[in-house]
Scaffold this motif. Sequence first.
Motif, mmCIF file in Angstrom:
data_model
loop_
_atom_site.group_PDB
_atom_site.id
_atom_site.type_symbol
_atom_site.label_atom_id
_atom_site.label_comp_id
_atom_site.label_asym_id
_atom_site.label_seq_id
_atom_site.Cartn_x
_atom_site.Cartn_y
_atom_site.Cartn_z
ATOM 1 N N ALA A 67 34.668 55.646 49.052
ATOM 2 C CA ALA A 67 35.732 56.646 48.876
ATOM 3 C C ALA A 67 35.888 57.027 47.407
ATOM 4 O O ALA A 67 36.045 58.212 47.072
ATOM 5 C CB ALA A 67 37.054 56.117 49.432
ATOM 6 N N ALA A 68 35.821 56.053 46.516
ATOM 7 C CA ALA A 68 35.937 56.333 45.080
ATOM 8 C C ALA A 68 34.747 57.151 44.597
ATOM 9 O O ALA A 68 34.901 58.059 43.763
ATOM 10 C CB ALA A 68 36.061 55.037 44.290
ATOM 11 N N LEU A 122 25.701 49.403 41.146
ATOM 12 C CA LEU A 122 27.105 49.073 40.951
ATOM 13 C C LEU A 122 27.347 47.680 41.524
ATOM 14 O O LEU A 122 27.239 47.474 42.731
ATOM 15 C CB LEU A 122 27.970 50.106 41.671
ATOM 16 C CG LEU A 122 29.479 50.011 41.584
ATOM 17 C CD1 LEU A 122 30.093 51.376 41.878
ATOM 18 C CD2 LEU A 122 30.068 48.968 42.499
ATOM 19 N N PHE A 123 27.634 46.731 40.648
ATOM 20 C CA PHE A 123 28.008 45.386 41.086
ATOM 21 C C PHE A 123 29.526 45.291 41.083
ATOM 22 O O PHE A 123 30.159 45.546 40.056
ATOM 23 C CB PHE A 123 27.446 44.319 40.138
ATOM 24 C CG PHE A 123 26.020 43.966 40.388
ATOM 25 C CD1 PHE A 123 25.688 42.906 41.236
ATOM 26 C CD2 PHE A 123 25.006 44.683 39.791
ATOM 27 C CE1 PHE A 123 24.359 42.590 41.474
ATOM 28 C CE2 PHE A 123 23.676 44.363 40.017
ATOM 29 C CZ PHE A 123 23.348 43.307 40.857
ATOM 30 N N TRP A 124 30.089 44.939 42.219
ATOM 31 C CA TRP A 124 31.522 44.656 42.315
ATOM 32 C C TRP A 124 31.632 43.257 42.906
ATOM 33 O O TRP A 124 31.164 43.011 44.019
ATOM 34 C CB TRP A 124 32.240 45.684 43.181
ATOM 35 C CG TRP A 124 33.713 45.435 43.285
ATOM 36 C CD1 TRP A 124 34.408 45.091 44.411
ATOM 37 C CD2 TRP A 124 34.678 45.501 42.226
ATOM 38 N NE1 TRP A 124 35.731 44.945 44.102
ATOM 39 C CE2 TRP A 124 35.931 45.186 42.768
ATOM 40 C CE3 TRP A 124 34.600 45.786 40.860
ATOM 41 C CZ2 TRP A 124 37.098 45.161 42.017
ATOM 42 C CZ3 TRP A 124 35.757 45.760 40.100
ATOM 43 C CH2 TRP A 124 36.988 45.452 40.679
ATOM 44 N N ILE A 125 32.240 42.345 42.131
ATOM 45 C CA ILE A 125 32.229 40.937 42.534
ATOM 46 C C ILE A 125 33.654 40.385 42.577
ATOM 47 O O ILE A 125 34.113 39.744 41.633
ATOM 48 C CB ILE A 125 31.326 40.105 41.597
ATOM 49 C CG1 ILE A 125 29.954 40.774 41.478
ATOM 50 C CG2 ILE A 125 31.199 38.679 42.134
ATOM 51 C CD1 ILE A 125 28.998 40.107 40.522
ATOM 52 N N PRO A 126 34.357 40.632 43.697
ATOM 53 C CA PRO A 126 35.683 40.055 43.880
ATOM 54 C C PRO A 126 35.532 38.613 44.387
ATOM 55 O O PRO A 126 35.805 38.290 45.543
ATOM 56 C CB PRO A 126 36.325 40.973 44.925
ATOM 57 C CG PRO A 126 35.161 41.450 45.739
ATOM 58 C CD PRO A 126 33.989 41.534 44.785
ATOM 59 N N ARG A 127 35.072 37.756 43.521
ATOM 60 C CA ARG A 127 34.619 36.411 43.880
ATOM 61 C C ARG A 127 35.706 35.588 44.579
ATOM 62 O O ARG A 127 36.805 35.433 44.069
ATOM 63 C CB ARG A 127 34.182 35.690 42.603
ATOM 64 C CG ARG A 127 33.626 34.306 42.796
ATOM 65 C CD ARG A 127 32.167 34.254 43.001
ATOM 66 N NE ARG A 127 31.452 34.802 41.852
ATOM 67 C CZ ARG A 127 30.165 35.090 41.895
ATOM 68 N NH1 ARG A 127 29.462 34.860 42.970
ATOM 69 N NH2 ARG A 127 29.569 35.596 40.837
ATOM 70 N N ASP A 128 35.345 35.091 45.756
ATOM 71 C CA ASP A 128 36.180 34.157 46.503
ATOM 72 C C ASP A 128 35.214 33.166 47.142
ATOM 73 O O ASP A 128 34.484 33.529 48.073
ATOM 74 C CB ASP A 128 37.007 34.894 47.565
ATOM 75 C CG ASP A 128 37.960 33.978 48.316
ATOM 76 O OD1 ASP A 128 37.685 32.763 48.438
ATOM 77 O OD2 ASP A 128 38.995 34.481 48.796
ATOM 78 N N CYS A 169 34.098 43.025 37.654
ATOM 79 C CA CYS A 169 34.643 41.719 38.018
ATOM 80 C C CYS A 169 36.162 41.751 37.886
ATOM 81 O O CYS A 169 36.680 41.701 36.763
ATOM 82 C CB CYS A 169 34.079 40.624 37.120
ATOM 83 S SG CYS A 169 32.291 40.400 37.235
ATOM 84 N N PRO A 170 36.872 41.830 39.002
ATOM 85 C CA PRO A 170 38.328 41.881 38.912
ATOM 86 C C PRO A 170 38.907 40.544 38.458
ATOM 87 O O PRO A 170 38.592 39.509 39.038
ATOM 88 C CB PRO A 170 38.765 42.215 40.345
ATOM 89 C CG PRO A 170 37.644 41.726 41.206
ATOM 90 C CD PRO A 170 36.395 41.875 40.394
ATOM 91 N N LEU A 220 37.717 48.578 40.344
ATOM 92 C CA LEU A 220 36.693 49.295 41.097
ATOM 93 C C LEU A 220 36.577 50.734 40.613
ATOM 94 O O LEU A 220 35.471 51.268 40.499
ATOM 95 C CB LEU A 220 36.995 49.234 42.597
ATOM 96 C CG LEU A 220 35.931 49.796 43.530
ATOM 97 C CD1 LEU A 220 34.566 49.162 43.291
ATOM 98 C CD2 LEU A 220 36.356 49.617 44.980
ATOM 99 N N ALA A 221 37.704 51.357 40.269
ATOM 100 C CA ALA A 221 37.677 52.742 39.774
ATOM 101 C C ALA A 221 36.868 52.843 38.484
ATOM 102 O O ALA A 221 36.047 53.762 38.328
ATOM 103 C CB ALA A 221 39.096 53.253 39.554
#
Length: 163
Positions: free
Chosen positions: A39-40, A85-91, A117-118, A145-146
């Motif tokens: 979406a972004a 695009l790496f997005w890593i909301p690590r859990d 990395c948030p 993410l934006a």
Amino acid sequence: MTVSVVWAREAIPSGPSVFLAGPTPRSEAVASWRPQAIAALEAAWTAPRTLHVLVPESPGGLRETEYEDQIEWEWEGLERASAILFWIPRDLRTLPGFTTNVEFGFVARTGKVVLGCPPECPNPERNRYLIRLARRLGVPVTQTLAETVTKAVEIISAIDITP
């Protein structure tokens, strides 16, 4: 101004593209981050050519039974993508991203990577090594993410994408 989603194991078209790298949910109880990224990207993409978003997930959440086919598709997508695009909301419980670590190291020197990395994810300390490596290699590091989407679009826009 058009965005086309290319799901795992579908043919990868030529033209500008972004690979959405990062942890993939292993359970239906865990939501994927990729719909928000798509979406972004739809909102951010203003070039006249279609942007192909390479998503290493299956529509409907179906898993591939032939793991080798998935791996080969991902490797081809990482190689052919205009940006990664790496997005890593690590859990570590739900989105550990162990394969993501390897993929980042595999492509970090390509000049087409952005690392998001948030800091508010459950295990941000597990992203420290990747962040340090990214900074050492000149890879843009973002926290939302934006911002990550914006950097990926900038990487693609810097490439000559005329037909």
